[in-house]
Motif scaffolding. Structure first.
Motif: not given
Length: 749
Positions: A541, A543, A545, A558-560, A562, A616, A618-620, A638
């Motif tokens: 995993e 992140q 940004r 911004d994303c996370k 896997r 994907v 999570d993120g903001s 990422a």
């Protein structure tokens, strides 16, 4: 030359393994028919069908060639085909325009790999097959074990329906004649002569053997025909004229595969082979109606026209079930299946090979001559074509004028005024016509379906030596591609290199040689690149940004994600597990796009990353600064971070390889394959040959053709196709990574 009707034409594809003597046999047939004053030889480039400069230089046929012999009122069109496994796709293409296959078997080696392959193809095309055991003048004929060994080999491969229609006559002077088992006459020859035989009685020492073989032939011909069996049991034999007719039918119906004997090198029994082709090979007009694609018929039209041999059509209406009654005509639309009373025509039409049908020709080969230009070889599917006739190219919707119709004698064009249904011809300088096109009358459109273009198995990078060569390269290669359906030329989007693809190393070397000799274009060949891939073996995993402020609106994404491995060959999967609106739905595809673009550029060595799943989760985002570009960049970042801990590794293509060679070379071949990191899967006997199945990395097979020729004295052949991708061993991977170019990331926007 005179004009021949379809009943006077014999179209024969001469097929078989390399060095079985096909080109030499054709040269002998032409000399026996007095088409040439001196018998041509492959060794000095004088053979009629060995005119290409590369064929002569390499002493092997690499493309189909056409010649004809006028013999006792018939015209025998002969298609000389390659026997080297690398060019055998040409032999398959030659089976479309012919009505019979003359399968040439080297009497010293028996049935070999390509012989087996072309036999299966002829079977697919429903082509009658006649076997010629050539090079009977060799003391090693039959592997040194004589006629019984040769026939046993044929029976093992193709069954008891391979039956001799001749017996070879040998003596202290070697092979010098044959006994005709139909007429029970002997034909004697002067080895090295003009191929004209002297008819005499069967030698007394062979009379018992000849009678036994004659009875076996008669019994096999009579099988399956009640009237013949009755005649056979009543009289103990079948009268000669009845036997000739019955044998012709049995050959045409693929119930019997006659075996003949000849020597092309010494020109023995070649005139008798021409006699046999005249009497027993199917005529051009005997071909069953050809299934072709007709013009589309509107669904509202519920009637089709059934025409019989060009006579006025009789309209017949489909019944409620969508079935059309058939009156035995020669041309009709194919199966029609309706639903709810609505009839849909499949578009399949049967076009009879008849002069009375509309004129149509099928282009089965294109040759590019630097002086004459493009020469199109064609089969007259139906009707009569005449010189200066204007026809329509149905595929390209343009018109062409057939100026200077000709028939080809090797590279020499012999002009003719007209050609009838079933014949083969050629015409030069058609503007927009290529191999596989059908041309004909404007109001009678059909399309003969060509064979699918074969796929190349090896690619080389080529580099023009000078700027002038670069300017000429594309045009020259496109001309070569017109005549060889296996050649591919393209530019690599990643490396920006010019690439040429072909059947193997020798094929590509021949292409380069033709570029130089024909088109004065010189290139340098580079080592072929193996299409490695990259993948992952663990989960990770990370992140990504992306934040950039440059006055006014900035950039924020911004994303996370896997990463997890997938099964080999699964490709790429993308999943969205975003909850609660952490990333707006319209930005998620941008993350996916960023991952895909970066994966294509690779992580370890610049090879595409495959067989993984990206999720994907999570993120903001920022109400003002976020946009698709920002999230695409975030996806890239990422992905690169996740790859650092996902246990990245290299994958290499593993080829399924089948090698066939005489059994005495099996040990050396298996040792060589093991040395190439190969895994031998099995070994089978095929006649007097051994077939080895193995799985070998492509990187180890790039120069295998040369090694195989050396290990087997030119008697081995191989075929390979991609089976799967597998992980590269660590030591090998380290060497690849040491020399590979690391991927260069595009500058982030």
């Amino acid at each position: 030359m005179r004009t021949y009707q379809g009943s006077e034409i014999r179209n024969v594809g001469v097929v078989g393994h390399a060095h079985s003597g096909k080109t030499t046999l054709i040269a002998a047939l032409l000399h026996a028919a007095k088409m040439t004053t001196v018998q041509g030889r492959v060794s000095d480039g004088s053979a009629v069908t060995a005119y290409d400069e590369e064929d002569v230089a390499r002493a092997t046929t690499m493309q189909n060639c056409v010649a004809f012999a006028e013999w006792q009122g018939v015209k025998v069109n002969l298609l000389d085909t390659p026997g080297f496994h690398m060019f055998s796709h040409e032999a398959r293409a030659a089976m479309l325009p012919v009505e019979a296959a003359l399968v040439v078997v080297n009497a010293q080696n028996g049935v070999e790999a390509v012989t087996e392959r072309v036999w299966k193809w002829a079977e697919e095309f429903n082509l009658p097959r006649m076997v010629v055991l050539n090079q009977m003048d060799s003391p090693r004929a039959g592997g040194g074990q004589g006629l019984s060994a040769l026939m046993e080999d044929l029976h093992d491969r193709w069954g008891r329906t391979c039956v001799p229609v001749q017996l070879p006559i040998t003596g202290p002077e070697g092979f010098h004649g044959v006994v005709d088992l139909v007429t029970m006459q002997a034909f004697f020859y002067e080895p090295g002569g003009n191929g004209q035989g002297r008819i005499a009685e069967v030698p007394s020492g062979m009379l018992g053997q000849a009678r036994t073989a004659h009875e076996a032939l008669v019994e096999l011909v009579a099988e399956g025909k009640d009237e013949l069996l009755e005649e056979f049991f009543e009289q103990g034999t079948i009268p000669e004229q009845h036997l000739i007719t019955a044998l012709h039918e049995a050959i045409r119906e693929d119930r019997i595969f006659p075996v003949l004997f000849a020597s092309g090198e010494t020109n023995v029994a070649t005139d008798h082979l021409l006699d046999f082709l005249k009497v027993y090979a199917p005529a051009g007009s005997e071909r069953a109606p050809i299934a072709v694609s007709g013009p589309p018929i509107e669904q509202k039209e519920l009637t089709v026209v059934v025409a019989a041999n060009g006579e006025n059509g009789q309209e017949q209406t489909a019944d409620g079930g969508g079935n059309v009654p058939h009156n035995g005509g020669s041309s009709h639309h194919g199966p029609i299946h309706g639903r709810g009373g609505l009839d849909i025509d499949t578009g399949i039409v049967l076009r009879a090979v008849s002069d009375n049908e509309p004129a149509a020709i099928f282009v089965f080969k294109t040759m590019s001559d630097p002086f004459t230009g493009r020469i199109s070889f064609f089969k007259v599917v139906s009707g009569v074509v005449k010189t200066d006739m204007t026809v329509e190219n149905y595929a390209r919707k343009g018109q062409e004028k057939l100026s200077h119709l000709s028939v080809m004698q090797g590279r020499k064009a012999v002009e003719v005024a007209e050609l009838h249904a079933g014949d083969l011809g050629a015409v030069a300088k058609l503007r927009d016509t290529f191999t596989g096109d059908t041309l004909g009358q404007k109001d009678a459109e059909i399309r003969v379906e060509p064979e699918p273009a074969p796929e190349p198995s090896m690619t080389y990078a080529i580099e023009p030596k000078t700027r002038a060569d670069e300017d000429k390269l594309a045009a020259a290669l496109h001309k070569l591609m017109e005549e060889d359906q296996l050649v591919r030329f393209f530019r690599d989007a990643e490396t920006h290199e010019f690439l040429v693809a072909g059947a193997g190393q020798q094929h590509i070397e021949a292409i380069v040689s033709r570029l130089k000799k024909r088109y004065r274009t010189e290139v340098t060949l580079k080592a072929p690149k193996v299409p490695y891939r990259e993948t992952i073996r663990g989960k990770a995993e990370a992140q990504g940004r992306h934040k950039k402020q440059s006055g006014g609106h900035g950039q924020y994404g911004d994303c996370k994600i896997r990463l997890e491995p997938l099964a080999r060959g699964a490709g790429f999967e993308f999943a969205n597990e975003i909850f609660g609106g952490a990333i707006p739905r319209n930005y998620v595809p941008a993350v996916e796009k960023g991952i895909i673009e970066t994966a294509l550029r690779g992580f370890l060595a610049g090879f595409p990353v495959v067989d993984f799943k990206a999720t994907v989760f999570d993120g903001s985002y920022h109400d003002v600064d976020s946009n698709e570009l920002s999230f695409k960049v975030a996806g890239r970042l990422a992905f690169r971070k996740a790859m650092e801990s996902a246990k990245a590794c290299l994958l290499e293509p593993i080829m399924k390889v089948e090698v066939e060679a005489p059994e005495e070379f099996a040990g050396a071949l298996m040792g060589d394959l093991n040395g190439r990191r190969g895994r031998v899967q099995g070994m089978d006997a095929r006649g007097r040959s051994t077939v080895i199945q193995a799985e070998v990395p492509m990187a180890e097979m790039l120069s295998y053709g040369t090694t195989l020729t050396s290990l087997t004295q030119g008697r081995g052949s191989f075929h390979m196709e991609l089976k799967q991708y597998d992980i590269v061993p660590q030591l090998v991977a380290e060497k690849i990574l040491a020399t590979a170019k690391k991927p260069v990331e595009a500058e982030e926007e």
